[in-house]
Design a protein around this motif. Structure first.
Motif, PDB file in Angstrom:
ATOM      1  N   PHE A 225      -2.851  13.212  -5.819  1.00 46.90           N
ATOM      2  CA  PHE A 225      -3.710  12.357  -5.503  1.00 46.90           C
ATOM      3  C   PHE A 225      -3.907  12.500  -4.010  1.00 46.90           C
ATOM      4  N   THR A 226      -2.519  11.995  -3.142  1.00 47.46           N
ATOM      5  CA  THR A 226      -2.357  11.902  -1.683  1.00 47.46           C
ATOM      6  C   THR A 226      -2.268  13.514  -1.144  1.00 47.46           C
ATOM      7  N   LYS A 227      -2.281  14.638  -1.897  1.00 43.11           N
ATOM      8  CA  LYS A 227      -1.361  15.634  -1.106  1.00 43.11           C
ATOM      9  C   LYS A 227      -2.939  16.285  -0.892  1.00 43.11           C
ATOM     10  N   ALA A 228      -4.610  15.451  -1.285  1.00 44.37           N
ATOM     11  CA  ALA A 228      -5.533  16.700  -0.582  1.00 44.37           C
ATOM     12  C   ALA A 228      -5.644  17.217   0.297  1.00 44.37           C
ATOM     13  N   ALA A 229      -5.823  17.919   0.767  1.00 41.04           N
ATOM     14  CA  ALA A 229      -6.225  18.798   2.391  1.00 41.04           C
ATOM     15  C   ALA A 229      -6.984  18.221   3.333  1.00 41.04           C
TER      16      ALA A 229
ATOM     17  N   LEU B 187       0.543  -1.209  -0.042  1.00 41.47           N
ATOM     18  CA  LEU B 187      -0.132   0.071   0.103  1.00 41.47           C
ATOM     19  C   LEU B 187       0.654   1.377   0.005  1.00 41.47           C
ATOM     20  N   ASP B 188       1.859   0.745   0.953  1.00 41.00           N
ATOM     21  CA  ASP B 188       3.348   3.114   0.853  1.00 41.00           C
ATOM     22  C   ASP B 188       3.717   2.717  -0.694  1.00 41.00           C
ATOM     23  N   THR B 189       4.171   1.952  -1.446  1.00 39.81           N
ATOM     24  CA  THR B 189       4.490   1.811  -2.475  1.00 39.81           C
ATOM     25  C   THR B 189       3.555   2.214  -3.907  1.00 39.81           C
ATOM     26  N   LEU B 190       1.895   1.466  -3.437  1.00 38.53           N
ATOM     27  CA  LEU B 190       0.571   2.349  -4.166  1.00 38.53           C
ATOM     28  C   LEU B 190       0.663   3.328  -4.186  1.00 38.53           C
ATOM     29  N   LEU B 191       0.402   4.214  -2.616  1.00 35.85           N
ATOM     30  CA  LEU B 191       0.308   5.055  -2.824  1.00 35.85           C
ATOM     31  C   LEU B 191       1.530   6.730  -3.341  1.00 35.85           C
ATOM     32  N   ASP B 192       2.639   5.793  -2.961  1.00 33.44           N
ATOM     33  CA  ASP B 192       3.692   6.706  -3.851  1.00 33.44           C
ATOM     34  C   ASP B 192       3.613   7.370  -5.079  1.00 33.44           C
ATOM     35  N   ASP B 193       2.517   6.557  -5.757  1.00 35.62           N
ATOM     36  CA  ASP B 193       2.423   6.433  -7.360  1.00 35.62           C
ATOM     37  C   ASP B 193       1.628   7.831  -7.428  1.00 35.62           C
TER      38      ASP B 193
ATOM     39  N   CYS C  63     -13.161  15.200   7.735  1.00 33.59           N
ATOM     40  CA  CYS C  63     -12.633  15.469   8.266  1.00 33.59           C
ATOM     41  C   CYS C  63     -10.812  16.359   7.928  1.00 33.59           C
ATOM     42  N   THR C  64     -10.942  17.710   8.535  1.00 38.13           N
ATOM     43  CA  THR C  64      -9.083  18.358   8.828  1.00 38.13           C
ATOM     44  C   THR C  64      -8.136  17.964   7.991  1.00 38.13           C
ATOM     45  N   SER C  65      -7.401  17.660   7.700  1.00 43.24           N
ATOM     46  CA  SER C  65      -6.058  16.936   7.212  1.00 43.24           C
ATOM     47  C   SER C  65      -5.477  16.163   7.241  1.00 43.24           C
ATOM     48  N   ILE C  66      -6.806  15.080   7.265  1.00 44.24           N
ATOM     49  CA  ILE C  66      -6.968  13.945   7.523  1.00 44.24           C
ATOM     50  C   ILE C  66      -5.806  13.271   6.187  1.00 44.24           C
TER      51      ILE C  66
END
Length: 272
Positions: free
Chosen positions: A250-254, A240-246, A259-262
């Protein structure tokens, strides 16, 4: 067995297209079912879908404003409030002569890239609309719309998106889909959930609902889909860590799930 088909060709069929401005000048107006009709004409027109109109679980991601070709201007509506507003229309009679039949089905944007926020952009296409060649639609040889909704949930998942990103440069061709290892069978619980979730995500926002609340609910539901799909594929925490690094954009959404900043990882962990 799943395959795709193209309903209209934006070049070959172009001489049958009518621009939106001309349609309105002729007095045509949209009916609730999606057809465009006029009291002055016996013809019925259908909106022609182009790739930019399709996003994940959203069939009205962009609305045509003006211009043509590369200089055409398209507006992005407020989340959940988009209307099917195309550049072109085509007579329903012509669409039928080309093999189109009125039915709800899944389509995807063929032009995409491996560095985009998301690569796969698939949605339900309305019953009374016809797709150009850059929006291939799913053809199910056996099954129903439920089968397409399951495919929609998988296609828009992070896992399948990650696999597609291994190959895509500018176009998601059908050969890539044939190489995706979709599961041959699902538990009835997972299948029922994916169908209901994909259907719910395909519904536009209620006029009375606040956009933030609507987006929050969608974020939670999409995370739940991703968690189910990850479980089906047996994705480990390290994978999952490898997947999200790609998916850096998308993962920078605040803000997710109201919920704020989750973080996306934290949101996914709620359902895994």
């Amino acid at each position: 067995v799943l395959s795709f088909k193209r309903e209209l060709d934006m070049t070959y069929d172009a001489h049958h297209f009518v621009e939106a401005e001309h349609i309105r000048l002729l007095g045509f107006k949209r009916r609730p079912n999606g057809r465009w009709v006029s009291a002055k004409s016996e013809d019925t027109f259908l909106p022609v879908f182009e790739g930019r109109m399709v996003h994940q679980y959203d069939h009205a991601a962009k609305e045509y404003a003006s211009g043509s070709g590369r200089s055409a201007k398209w507006n992005a509506p407020r989340p959940g409030e988009g209307q099917v507003s195309p550049h072109y229309f085509v007579k329903e009679s012509y669409a039928r002569s080309r093999g189109w039949t009125p039915m709800e089905r899944v389509g995807y944007c063929e032009i995409s890239g491996h560095a985009n926020e998301r690569t796969v952009l698939a949605s339900l296409i309305p019953t009374y609309a016809v797709c150009g060649n850059k929006v291939p639609v799913l053809k199910v040889h056996e099954g129903s719309i439920q089968t397409q909704l399951v495919w929609l949930a998988f296609a828009n998942s992070l896992v399948v998106d990650w696999m597609i990103r291994r190959w895509v440069s500018t176009t998601i061709n059908q050969f890539y889909w044939k190489n995706i290892p979709f599961p041959h069978s699902l538990t009835s619980k997972d299948e029922e959930f994916l169908i209901l979730a994909a259907r719910s995500l395909s519904i536009m926002k209620s006029p009375k609902e606040r956009p933030a609340n609507w987006l929050g609910k969608r974020a939670q539901l999409r995370a739940a889909i991703d968690a189910v799909v990850m479980n089906i594929y047996g994705i480990t925490n390290a994978e999952l860590d490898t997947l999200l690094d790609d998916f850096p954009l998308f993962t920078k959404a605040a803000i997710r799930a109201n919920c704020t900043s989750i973080s996306l990882r934290s949101l996914l962990d709620l359902y895994r």
